[in-house]
Write a protein that holds these residues in place. Structure first.
Motif, mmCIF file in Angstrom:
data_model
loop_
_atom_site.group_PDB
_atom_site.id
_atom_site.type_symbol
_atom_site.label_atom_id
_atom_site.label_comp_id
_atom_site.label_asym_id
_atom_site.label_seq_id
_atom_site.Cartn_x
_atom_site.Cartn_y
_atom_site.Cartn_z
ATOM 1 N N THR A 444 -17.820 1.342 -22.955
ATOM 2 C CA THR A 444 -18.554 0.094 -22.990
ATOM 3 C C THR A 444 -18.654 -0.595 -24.288
ATOM 4 O OG1 THR A 444 -20.630 1.258 -23.460
ATOM 5 C CG2 THR A 444 -20.199 1.397 -21.324
ATOM 6 N N SER A 445 -19.364 -1.910 -24.235
ATOM 7 C CA SER A 445 -19.343 -2.773 -25.410
ATOM 8 C C SER A 445 -20.114 -2.034 -26.498
ATOM 9 C CB SER A 445 -20.361 -3.708 -24.907
ATOM 10 O OG SER A 445 -21.578 -3.602 -24.570
ATOM 11 N N LYS A 446 -20.912 -0.821 -26.299
ATOM 12 C CA LYS A 446 -21.636 -0.036 -27.315
ATOM 13 C C LYS A 446 -20.603 1.172 -27.659
ATOM 14 C CE LYS A 446 -26.142 -1.012 -25.453
ATOM 15 N NZ LYS A 446 -27.328 -0.607 -24.993
ATOM 16 N N GLY A 447 -19.581 1.489 -26.987
ATOM 17 C CA GLY A 447 -18.933 2.539 -27.409
ATOM 18 C C GLY A 447 -18.747 3.269 -26.225
ATOM 19 N N TRP A 448 -18.102 4.497 -26.576
ATOM 20 C CA TRP A 448 -17.797 5.621 -25.113
ATOM 21 C C TRP A 448 -19.009 6.216 -24.671
ATOM 22 C CZ3 TRP A 448 -13.588 6.398 -22.383
ATOM 23 C CH2 TRP A 448 -12.421 5.948 -22.641
ATOM 24 N N THR A 449 -19.222 5.763 -23.354
ATOM 25 C CA THR A 449 -20.713 6.191 -22.874
ATOM 26 C C THR A 449 -20.586 7.286 -21.779
ATOM 27 O OG1 THR A 449 -21.501 4.069 -23.252
ATOM 28 C CG2 THR A 449 -22.663 5.335 -21.629
ATOM 29 N N LEU A 450 -21.357 8.361 -21.719
ATOM 30 C CA LEU A 450 -21.447 9.210 -20.948
ATOM 31 C C LEU A 450 -22.328 9.099 -19.783
ATOM 32 C CD1 LEU A 450 -19.865 12.108 -19.832
ATOM 33 C CD2 LEU A 450 -21.580 13.082 -21.259
ATOM 34 N N SER A 451 -22.181 9.000 -18.411
ATOM 35 C CA SER A 451 -22.963 8.771 -17.205
ATOM 36 C C SER A 451 -22.893 9.698 -16.381
ATOM 37 C CB SER A 451 -22.883 7.504 -16.934
ATOM 38 O OG SER A 451 -23.249 6.291 -18.093
ATOM 39 N N THR A 452 -23.790 10.510 -15.980
ATOM 40 C CA THR A 452 -23.712 11.465 -14.927
ATOM 41 C C THR A 452 -25.179 11.585 -14.042
ATOM 42 O OG1 THR A 452 -22.932 13.804 -14.477
ATOM 43 C CG2 THR A 452 -24.539 13.314 -16.325
ATOM 44 N N SER A 453 -25.008 12.020 -12.781
ATOM 45 C CA SER A 453 -25.958 12.215 -12.058
ATOM 46 C C SER A 453 -26.970 12.881 -12.716
ATOM 47 C CB SER A 453 -25.773 12.437 -10.607
ATOM 48 O OG SER A 453 -26.669 12.870 -9.894
ATOM 49 N N ARG A 454 -28.211 12.804 -12.407
ATOM 50 C CA ARG A 454 -29.402 13.730 -12.708
ATOM 51 C C ARG A 454 -29.350 15.021 -12.239
ATOM 52 N NH1 ARG A 454 -34.291 13.291 -9.254
ATOM 53 N NH2 ARG A 454 -34.023 11.822 -7.548
ATOM 54 N N PHE A 455 -28.764 15.065 -10.746
ATOM 55 C CA PHE A 455 -28.383 16.344 -10.040
ATOM 56 C C PHE A 455 -27.635 17.209 -10.608
ATOM 57 C CE2 PHE A 455 -29.899 13.191 -6.905
ATOM 58 C CZ PHE A 455 -31.086 13.754 -6.481
ATOM 59 N N ASN A 456 -26.951 16.840 -11.690
ATOM 60 C CA ASN A 456 -26.071 17.980 -12.472
ATOM 61 C C ASN A 456 -26.960 18.606 -13.466
ATOM 62 O OD1 ASN A 456 -23.867 16.866 -11.019
ATOM 63 N ND2 ASN A 456 -23.225 15.644 -12.584
ATOM 64 N N PHE A 475 -28.529 10.092 -15.896
ATOM 65 C CA PHE A 475 -28.444 10.394 -17.467
ATOM 66 C C PHE A 475 -27.372 9.306 -17.901
ATOM 67 C CE2 PHE A 475 -25.737 12.055 -20.748
ATOM 68 C CZ PHE A 475 -26.825 12.457 -21.707
ATOM 69 N N GLU A 476 -27.572 8.797 -19.071
ATOM 70 C CA GLU A 476 -26.608 7.870 -19.847
ATOM 71 C C GLU A 476 -26.958 7.735 -21.222
ATOM 72 O OE1 GLU A 476 -25.641 3.181 -19.895
ATOM 73 O OE2 GLU A 476 -25.561 4.067 -17.930
ATOM 74 N N ARG A 477 -25.644 7.963 -21.941
ATOM 75 C CA ARG A 477 -26.032 8.104 -23.200
ATOM 76 C C ARG A 477 -24.590 7.833 -24.133
ATOM 77 N NH1 ARG A 477 -28.826 13.444 -25.712
ATOM 78 N NH2 ARG A 477 -30.285 12.345 -24.273
ATOM 79 N N VAL A 478 -24.714 6.961 -25.330
ATOM 80 C CA VAL A 478 -23.757 6.648 -26.010
ATOM 81 C C VAL A 478 -23.224 7.742 -27.057
ATOM 82 C CG1 VAL A 478 -22.699 4.677 -27.335
ATOM 83 C CG2 VAL A 478 -24.399 3.989 -25.720
ATOM 84 N N LEU A 479 -22.076 8.043 -26.932
ATOM 85 C CA LEU A 479 -21.679 9.099 -28.101
ATOM 86 C C LEU A 479 -21.660 8.570 -29.398
ATOM 87 C CD1 LEU A 479 -19.286 11.343 -25.863
ATOM 88 C CD2 LEU A 479 -21.464 11.688 -25.894
ATOM 89 N N THR A 480 -21.763 9.498 -30.305
ATOM 90 C CA THR A 480 -21.577 9.284 -31.694
ATOM 91 C C THR A 480 -20.149 9.046 -32.304
ATOM 92 O OG1 THR A 480 -23.633 10.455 -32.025
ATOM 93 C CG2 THR A 480 -22.288 9.736 -34.131
ATOM 94 N N ASP A 481 -19.768 8.072 -32.867
ATOM 95 C CA ASP A 481 -18.455 7.629 -33.346
ATOM 96 C C ASP A 481 -18.376 8.180 -34.796
ATOM 97 O OD1 ASP A 481 -15.905 6.886 -33.842
ATOM 98 O OD2 ASP A 481 -16.372 4.866 -33.853
ATOM 99 N N VAL A 482 -18.029 9.286 -35.176
ATOM 100 C CA VAL A 482 -17.923 9.969 -36.301
ATOM 101 C C VAL A 482 -16.502 10.646 -36.177
ATOM 102 C CG1 VAL A 482 -20.298 9.693 -37.313
ATOM 103 C CG2 VAL A 482 -19.524 11.828 -36.006
ATOM 104 N N ASN A 483 -15.853 10.818 -37.512
ATOM 105 C CA ASN A 483 -14.724 11.622 -37.838
ATOM 106 C C ASN A 483 -13.612 11.038 -36.589
ATOM 107 O OD1 ASN A 483 -16.976 14.184 -37.849
ATOM 108 N ND2 ASN A 483 -15.823 13.383 -39.735
ATOM 109 N N GLY A 484 -13.786 10.012 -36.233
ATOM 110 C CA GLY A 484 -12.654 9.489 -35.161
ATOM 111 C C GLY A 484 -12.962 9.754 -33.874
#
Length: 626
Positions: A444-456, A475-484
């Motif tokens: 996404t525009s913020k970086g790599w984002t992980l989105s998944t159903s709450r039923f998981n 659930f939706e969260r932008v992952l941290t971009d460190v160490n490439g």
């Protein structure tokens, strides 16, 4: 570090995947005799090493069947056969069976001590450095990776003298910066205490050593002790040390003289019970409740393990412990020692039963706790537990560059890097990791984002997913971009994942890389089993965080569930100075997608002195005593 046979030893990749080679079933038979398989002799000759040639020669001269020999040294017949044929050599985990193998051949007058082990050598797990690059640099492999992590390709390939100058400059700059890893294991809140007496220290060391033996020592009298997982003997020793420290130093304890301390005092369960009660006295005065955790009740199990017939360390070493047991005013009477000397086994059995009763009595007061948090217990009170994740991701990313991209091991390690990044950012349970799909990880525009159903998730209707009255969010969260990390995710999703098995019919983010029929017949295939995520996480945390060269003191290899405890506690400690306890606790609970109540009772922990002060002031939450 791995131990590899000298000379023409197979590479890591060829050794790990030797089953892909076109070898007949006869050649893989554990009971193979050269005369029975002449066609495979040339195959073995190509793989033969100095170690395998000598080991095979000694085995044939001994006349011992290979299956029986493997059983005597604690190896599977297949693994011993690989040693004999050169398909693989001993590793650092095989030091005990290797020594046992040499002892057997030495006892048969076939070799001299050290003759067999001298044919193996130590090499770096990640391969050899380029010629002469590190010729005059004495740093270990991890320090080299850390120092050169920002080097360009031209700098890495500079001439040796120029490379040394660049390396020394980078190392000096690295020392100057404030590094939380350097001060990670320093605990300034603990006062130094007088060491235990020599005899007790020897008892503890001997117990630890005997608890880690995987192969019985034929020269050792008595039965082998209970087998414990890696780190288990150290945990058990800490419990013994805790009891001995109470008996010697605690203000409410019996103040037993240092020279009178011995593990034989575990024959008196009341002393261990008093240790537990003394620990809880302060917190009970603050909270008005008896608060116990599994680690407390485990003190009674430690006593049972020492006295369990017939393998208990104290039970089967009467000659060692009885002379060390002496009368102590108000604690151990001379008449009781006399009774024990007349019936040692009976006294052990009696104390064994009392420990079982104490477990049942005190066990009813156990409060909710992370049952399997012992591996990370040493880091939970650290000012910044998240440094553990920073080090893990940094080292795993750096190691990726040392592996050949064309081999299967590189794809496995890249998958582990992605797993570590997601787990240290999101704190998922293993079942949630199993259900993730590749399409749920997107850019996404913020970086790599992980989105998944709450039923998981375990609790899809919990507070974290509530978006209003009768409304929920996923659930939706932008992952941290460190160490490439973002580059690795892009590489994994665009190039590596499409090459994995069954990319057309299974969208799992993490898939089973094995093509074995036994795996393919299982219902979950090609998704990875839930427990496999914990096993993989335990494996690479042990490799990158707990090695003997530069591992973290007090930390043992841990699983995904224990990572949740570190993530929650670390988030709380980093945010509490800025947001205060209440808001920081809410953010820490959100970090692991759980409720504040669960975070307080199970996962969160902060500095012990601050916690105690808040309890006195009445400003801490109800679960603060935990």
């Amino acid at each position: 570090m791995l131990i590899e046979a000298q000379s023409a030893a197979p590479s890591v990749e060829s050794a790990d995947h030797a089953d892909l080679q076109p070898i007949s079933l006869e050649a893989r038979s554990p009971g193979l005799v050269p005369a029975q398989a002449p066609k495979t002799a040339t195959v073995f000759a190509k793989k033969a090493t100095a170690f395998s040639t000598k080991a095979r020669e000694l085995w044939e001269a001994s006349g011992i069947p290979q299956n029986e020999l493997a059983d005597q040294i604690g190896l599977t017949p297949g693994k011993l056969n690989n040693w004999m044929t050169g398909w693989s050599g001993p590793t650092k985990n095989d030091a005990v069976p290797l020594r046992a193998l040499e002892d057997i051949f030495h006892s048969a007058s076939l070799c001299v001590p050290g003759e067999l082990t001298s044919l193996v050598k130590v090499r770096s797990r990640k391969g050899r450095a380029k010629p002469n690059r590190y010729a005059s640099i004495k740093d270990n492999h991890r320090k080299r990776i850390r120092t050169t992590r920002n080097f360009t390709s031209a700098e890495m390939n500079a001439p040796p003298k120029e490379f040394k100058k660049l390396y020394e400059a980078a190392a000096a700059a690295d020392i100057e910066r404030l590094d939380p890893i350097v001060v990670a294991t320093v605990n300034t809140r603990r006062d130094e205490v007088e060491p235990f007496c020599g005899p007790l220290t020897e008892e503890l060391d001997q117990f630890r050593m005997l608890s880690t033996l995987r192969v019985p020592d034929l020269s050792m009298p008595g039965k082998p002790l209970k087998q414990r997982a890696d780190g288990g003997a150290d945990i058990e020793t800490r419990r013994h040390t805790r009891v001995m420290g109470f008996l010697r130093d605690h203000e409410n304890g019996p103040r037993i003289p240092n020279e009178s301390l011995t593990l034989a005092l575990f024959l008196f369960p009341d002393l261990v019970r008093d240790t537990l009660v003394a620990k809880q006295a302060k917190m009970r005065g603050l909270t008005g409740k008896m608060y116990l955790v599994e680690e407390d009740i485990a003190l009674f199990q430690a006593g049972k393990n020492l006295l369990t017939p017939p393998n208990g360390y104290v039970f089967q070493n009467r000659e060692l412990f009885l002379p060390r047991l002496r009368p102590i005013d108000g604690v151990v009477s001379a008449s009781r020692i006399e009774e024990i000397s007349r019936d040692w086994k009976g006294a052990c059995n009696e104390a064994f039963g009392e420990y079982g009763d104490l477990q049942k009595t005190f066990g009813q007061f156990i409060a909710p706790s992370v049952v399997r948090r012992k591996a990370v217990e040493g880091m939970m009170d650290h000012p910044d537990p998240l440094f553990v994740f920073d080090r893990l991701n940094e080292r795993m990313s750096a190691d990726l560059a040392t592996i050949d991209p064309d081999c299967l091991r590189w794809r496995v390690h890249l998958s582990d890097c992605i797993l570590a990044r997601i787990e240290t950012d999101c704190g998922f349970r293993s079942e949630t990791l199993r259900k993730l799909d590749i399409d749920e990880l997107r850019e996404t525009s913020k970086g790599w984002t992980l989105s998944t159903s709450r039923f998981n998730f375990k609790n899809p209707d919990g507070p974290y997913f509530q978006a209003g009255a009768h409304k929920y969010r996923d659930f939706e969260r932008v992952l941290t971009d460190v160490n490439g990390s973002f580059d690795l995710i892009e590489l994994y999703k665009s190039k590596v994942w499409p090459m994995l098995p069954h990319a057309d019919r299974c969208q799992a983010l993490f898939k089973n890389l094995s093509g074995r029929r036994s795996d393919a017949e299982k219902a979950h295939y090609p998704r990875v089993l839930s427990r496999t995520f914990s096993e993989r996480f335990r494996a690479f945390t042990g490799m990158y965080l707990c090695n003997s060269d530069d591992g973290i003191d007090g930390l043992y290899e841990f699983t995904t569930h224990q990572a949740r405890a570190l993530l929650c506690a670390g988030t709380l400690k980093r945010l509490m100075p800025k947001y205060g306890l209440t808001d920081a606790m809410k953010l820490a609970a959100d970090k692991i997608c759980d409720s504040v109540e669960v975070a307080e009772a199970i996962y969160a922990r902060w500095d012990g002195a601050a916690r105690e002060a808040m309890l006195r002031d009445g400003t801490a939450p109800a679960a603060a005593a935990k």
